[in-house]
Scaffold this active site. Structure first.
Site, PDB file in Angstrom:
ATOM      1  N   HIS A 328       0.836  -1.216   0.000  1.00  0.00           N
ATOM      2  CA  HIS A 328       0.000   0.000   0.000  1.00  0.00           C
ATOM      3  C   HIS A 328       0.871   1.268   0.000  1.00  0.00           C
ATOM      4  O   HIS A 328       2.015   1.225  -0.415  1.00  0.00           O
ATOM      5  CB  HIS A 328      -0.991  -0.017   1.170  1.00  0.00           C
ATOM      6  CG  HIS A 328      -1.702  -1.344   1.283  1.00  0.00           C
ATOM      7  ND1 HIS A 328      -2.748  -1.702   0.456  1.00  0.00           N
ATOM      8  CD2 HIS A 328      -1.477  -2.413   2.094  1.00  0.00           C
ATOM      9  CE1 HIS A 328      -3.149  -2.942   0.774  1.00  0.00           C
ATOM     10  NE2 HIS A 328      -2.395  -3.396   1.749  1.00  0.00           N
ATOM     11  N   GLU A 343      -2.288   0.641   7.957  1.00  0.00           N
ATOM     12  CA  GLU A 343      -1.408  -0.458   7.547  1.00  0.00           C
ATOM     13  C   GLU A 343      -0.206   0.045   6.741  1.00  0.00           C
ATOM     14  O   GLU A 343       0.911  -0.429   6.912  1.00  0.00           O
ATOM     15  CB  GLU A 343      -2.202  -1.474   6.713  1.00  0.00           C
ATOM     16  CG  GLU A 343      -1.393  -2.721   6.406  1.00  0.00           C
ATOM     17  CD  GLU A 343      -1.916  -3.515   5.217  1.00  0.00           C
ATOM     18  OE1 GLU A 343      -3.063  -3.276   4.795  1.00  0.00           O
ATOM     19  OE2 GLU A 343      -1.148  -4.347   4.691  1.00  0.00           O
ATOM     20  N   HIS A 403       3.089  -6.803   4.418  1.00  0.00           N
ATOM     21  CA  HIS A 403       1.724  -6.329   4.702  1.00  0.00           C
ATOM     22  C   HIS A 403       1.356  -6.633   6.149  1.00  0.00           C
ATOM     23  O   HIS A 403       2.065  -7.367   6.839  1.00  0.00           O
ATOM     24  CB  HIS A 403       0.717  -7.051   3.796  1.00  0.00           C
ATOM     25  CG  HIS A 403       0.673  -6.524   2.403  1.00  0.00           C
ATOM     26  ND1 HIS A 403      -0.322  -5.701   1.941  1.00  0.00           N
ATOM     27  CD2 HIS A 403       1.529  -6.704   1.362  1.00  0.00           C
ATOM     28  CE1 HIS A 403      -0.081  -5.398   0.669  1.00  0.00           C
ATOM     29  NE2 HIS A 403       1.030  -5.993   0.290  1.00  0.00           N
ATOM     30  N   GLU A 466       2.404 -11.470   5.787  1.00  0.00           N
ATOM     31  CA  GLU A 466       1.342 -10.831   6.576  1.00  0.00           C
ATOM     32  C   GLU A 466       1.841 -10.882   8.015  1.00  0.00           C
ATOM     33  O   GLU A 466       1.740 -11.907   8.680  1.00  0.00           O
ATOM     34  CB  GLU A 466       0.021 -11.594   6.431  1.00  0.00           C
ATOM     35  CG  GLU A 466      -0.593 -11.547   5.040  1.00  0.00           C
ATOM     36  CD  GLU A 466      -1.288 -10.225   4.727  1.00  0.00           C
ATOM     37  OE1 GLU A 466      -1.136  -9.265   5.517  1.00  0.00           O
ATOM     38  OE2 GLU A 466      -1.977 -10.155   3.702  1.00  0.00           O
TER      39      GLU A 466
HETATM   40 ZN   LIG Z   1      -2.102  -5.177   2.872  1.00  0.00          ZN
END
Ligand SMILES: [Zn+2]
Length: 503
Positions: A328, A343, A403, A466
């Protein structure tokens, strides 16, 4: 918050995969690789000849007879195909049909290539000429007679292949034959075809061709190094001005077959063949010094012969490059935690810390972004593609995307993704995942596969980490803390380093 409800994965953007387009790397990589040496010789032929009046058949099992074939292939613009000794295999025969040659040279005696092979060709109305001597030395002399020695010749060891392979494409380009010699004696049959007053080059160190063997030759120049790679580099340097580096070939220094069939293709464009292997010193690679002149690296053989990683390291001058992609950024906040942590900020912080540790360990880092001013437009597909382009254009060895996860307030733990079918991606993911769990004690959700865009559109083995669930208030708090970010970054970096050091 809305994003949390919309999708289980905050990375839903990454799942979109519409169309594929590849960008050119600094050096393009073209691989001529089959299941085995026979298939590789077919791939090389297919890639470089639409058709051909001539073909050259050499034994795929034994190198000596074949070593002198390359200059002949240049003279007749003929691909070199490998054959078994008893018969021409189905796929090689299909390739011969495609080329529709009128003439074939068979190099070597009936012990190396049987009469049955010759019959298979004559049945197809291909006129065969067998060039064979009593031994490898006489065979090289007979091939030399077809080419002529008025331009001089290269003299290399007939007891080992690498030096002959090093010089093959150059010999072909200069229309000079390759003559084989024993270590301590130049065979009489070879001496016979050598003209006085021609220019002779002895290829290889004194361990390969002793001074005794060649002291009868009046005027010769020795080009050699302490091993096959040094000799290879010395040969390429010596004839640098005769070579065109725009297509440069890589061949494994420990296998003759791929290099031999490749030398016919290399000779067509006066391209050098650099011998490489996992054990040679990449930092002294001839590629490194000529990289600005190279537009395509042609790899001879499958990934089992020369791995993708080795190719990338050679192009990068031995450096290992890792692309770190903080998920992002800019217009796209990523998931938003229950207490408002974004995030994109957490991803960036962990990514920068990870990159810093890797850099300190001698790994070159390419970031897709280093702050919140993203270089891509506010468009999901262009955003994701540009991340891949940055990695691909930089020829990175690995891609690590960072992420934070999002599902609900009770979801928890870490997981690492790789692209299904990527063996290296899986190993890298496992290495990172293990370190994260050891370091953080978070719930282990394991390694998984998913069609995330960045995993499928990067050339290098890629993983997507993640780190933890930003939708879970406890993990949101962790993700936002400097100490947890440090722990996470150290774990990811250790996972990368552990994996890289096994490659
Ligand atoms: Zn993400």
């Amino acid at each position: 918050m809305k994003k949390n409800l919309m999708s289980f994965f905050c990375c839903v953007l990454s799942v979109i995969f519409l169309y594929t387009f590849k960008v050119c790397a600094a050096s393009d990589i073209q691989r001529f690789g089959g299941e085995d040496r026979y298939e590789t010789s077919i791939k090389i032929s297919q890639g470089n000849w639409q058709d051909s009046d001539y073909i050259i058949l050499v034994s795929g099992k034994n190198f000596p007879d074949a070593l002198s074939a390359t200059p002949l292939s240049k003279k007749y613009n003929a691909p070199i195909l490998l054959t078994g000794s008893e018969e021409i295999g189905t796929n090689v025969m299909e390739e011969i049909k495609r080329l529709s040659p009128k003439y074939a040279f068979i190099i070597g005696g009936t012990g190396a290539i049987s009469e049955n092979v010759e019959r298979q060709l004559t049945q197809k109305d291909i006129v065969c000429t067998r060039i064979a001597g009593e031994d490898r030395y006489e065979t090289s002399a007979k091939v030399a007679q077809k080419i002529g020695t008025s331009n001089g010749a290269f003299i290399t060891s007939g007891e080992n292949f690498p030096d002959a392979v090093s010089v093959a494409a150059i010999a072909a380009a200069k229309e000079m034959p390759i003559l084989l010699t024993k270590r301590d004696k130049l065979p009489d049959e070879v001496k016979k075809v050598m003209e006085a007053n021609s220019k002779y080059y002895v290829i290889g160190g004194e361990g390969s061709v002793s001074p005794n063997a060649v002291n009868e030759i009046g005027d010769y120049k020795r080009i050699g190094g302490s091993d096959r790679y040094e000799t290879n580099a010395a040969v390429i340097n010596e004839f640098k001005n005769d070579l065109d580096f725009s297509n440069t070939y890589l061949a494994n220094g420990y296998g003759f077959a791929d290099a031999l069939s490749g030398s016919a293709a290399a000779a067509k464009t006066k391209a050098p063949i650099a011998l490489v292997s996992d054990s040679f010193n990449i930092k002294n690679s001839i590629i490194k010094y000529n990289i600005d002149n190279i537009s395509t690296i042609c790899v001879l053989g499958g990934t089992g012969v020369i791995s993708d990683i080795l190719v990338h390291r050679i192009i990068n001058g031995g450096v290992i490059k890792v692309c770190i992609d903080p998920g992002h950024g800019g217009y796209d906040s990523g998931a938003v935690g229950p207490n408002g942590v974004l995030e994109k900020n957490v991803n960036l912080a962990i990514a920068l810390k990870t990159g810093k540790i890797l850099k300190a360990n001698g790994i070159e880092i390419v970031y897709t972004r280093t702050n919140d001013n993203v270089p891509w437009p506010a468009n999901v597909l262009q955003d994701l593609q540009m991340r891949c382009d940055i990695a691909n254009n930089a020829n990175v060895d690995y891609f690590v995307c960072i992420h934070a996860n999002s599902a609900g307030t009770s979801a928890n733990g870490s997981e690492t993704y790789y692209s299904s079918g990527s063996v290296k991606g899986q190993k890298l993911a496992e290495s990172i995942q293990k370190e994260i769990i050891n370091a953080t004690g978070l719930f282990n959700r394991g390694v998984k596969t998913e069609n995330f865009y960045v995993l499928n559109h990067t050339d290098a083995p890629a993983v997507l980490v993640e780190t933890a669930f930003i939708s879970n208030p406890n993990e949101e708090k962790l993700l936002n803390s400097d100490s947890f970010q440090n722990t996470m970054a150290q774990a990811i970096a250790r996972g990368v380093i552990n994996f890289v050091s096994t490659q």
